[in-house]
Scaffold this active site. Structure first.
Site, PDB file in Angstrom:
ATOM      1  N   CYS A  33      54.089  44.012 -52.251  1.00 58.84           N
ATOM      2  CA  CYS A  33      53.846  45.446 -51.747  1.00 58.84           C
ATOM      3  C   CYS A  33      52.386  45.935 -51.074  1.00 58.84           C
ATOM      4  O   CYS A  33      52.226  46.923 -50.255  1.00 58.84           O
ATOM      5  CB  CYS A  33      54.284  46.449 -52.858  1.00 58.84           C
ATOM      6  SG  CYS A  33      53.086  46.507 -54.156  1.00 58.84           S
ATOM      7  N   ASP A  35      49.890  46.498 -52.894  1.00 57.68           N
ATOM      8  CA  ASP A  35      49.173  47.348 -53.631  1.00 57.68           C
ATOM      9  C   ASP A  35      48.115  46.587 -54.551  1.00 57.68           C
ATOM     10  O   ASP A  35      48.094  45.371 -54.725  1.00 57.68           O
ATOM     11  CB  ASP A  35      50.100  48.115 -54.823  1.00 57.68           C
ATOM     12  CG  ASP A  35      51.039  49.157 -54.199  1.00 57.68           C
ATOM     13  OD1 ASP A  35      50.315  49.568 -52.927  1.00 57.68           O
ATOM     14  OD2 ASP A  35      52.021  49.619 -54.715  1.00 57.68           O
ATOM     15  N   CYS A  58      52.158  51.885 -57.628  1.00 62.32           N
ATOM     16  CA  CYS A  58      53.553  52.826 -57.975  1.00 62.32           C
ATOM     17  C   CYS A  58      53.731  53.336 -59.431  1.00 62.32           C
ATOM     18  O   CYS A  58      52.689  53.097 -60.464  1.00 62.32           O
ATOM     19  CB  CYS A  58      54.820  52.132 -57.466  1.00 62.32           C
ATOM     20  SG  CYS A  58      55.085  50.776 -58.546  1.00 62.32           S
ATOM     21  N   CYS A 102      56.244  44.890 -60.309  1.00 62.35           N
ATOM     22  CA  CYS A 102      54.952  46.045 -60.494  1.00 62.35           C
ATOM     23  C   CYS A 102      54.355  45.909 -61.941  1.00 62.35           C
ATOM     24  O   CYS A 102      53.155  46.222 -62.000  1.00 62.35           O
ATOM     25  CB  CYS A 102      55.370  47.264 -60.031  1.00 62.35           C
ATOM     26  SG  CYS A 102      56.528  47.536 -58.694  1.00 62.35           S
TER      27      CYS A 102
HETATM   28 FE1  FES Z   1      53.536  48.065 -55.355  1.00 66.16          FE
HETATM   29 FE2  FES Z   1      54.879  48.777 -57.527  1.00 66.16          FE
HETATM   30  S1  FES Z   1      55.491  48.754 -55.535  1.00 66.16           S
HETATM   31  S2  FES Z   1      52.877  47.975 -57.630  1.00 66.16           S
END
Ligand code: FES
Length: 124
Positions: A33, A35, A58, A102
């Site tokens: 993702c 992140d 998230c 995640c």
């Molecule tokens: Fe990126 Fe959960 S969607 S850490």
């Protein structure tokens, strides 16, 4: 979708924030993702005395990392290094399968921070 425990952690994380003068920092990105998760550790006599995290992740990433922080605060570096995502998810009362990736973000950042700490304090 999420357990009540997960949502509560997400709404009121206890360990979110930055730490000045951390003894070790670990930062990793989630390739699925994009992140990012950063973990800060304070260590005294091989024991994690304080821990904080900062993320652009998230709900699952925030809740699981907050749980990780609670589980390892007061533990030794080696005990913390043994924590598994299965244990973290179990403590949160389960997690949707699509969000498991995640939940490992915080754990990976923790392992990175521990690795950095060990490198820094390696006896020559
Ligand atoms: Fe990126 Fe959960 S969607 S850490």
């Amino acid at each position: 979708m999420y357990s009540e425990k997960t949502l509560n952690r997400f709404r009121k994380p206890k360990f979110s924030g930055e730490m000045k003068k951390a003894d070790a920092v670990g930062e990793v990105g989630n390739f699925k993702c994009g992140d990012i998760m950063r973990i800060y550790l304070k260590v005294k006599n091989n024991i994690i005395t304080d821990i904080k995290f900062k993320t652009y992740g998230c709900v699952a990433a925030i809740a699981s990392t907050d749980m990780i922080c609670e589980l390892i605060k007061g533990k030794t570096i080696d005990e913390a290094n043994k924590l598994t995502s299965k244990e973290v998810v179990k403590k949160l009362g389960d997690m949707p399968a699509v969000k498991i990736h995640c939940s490992v973000l915080g754990l990976n950042a923790l392992k990175e921070a521990i690795g950095n700490y060990k490198k820094k304090h390696k006896k020559n």
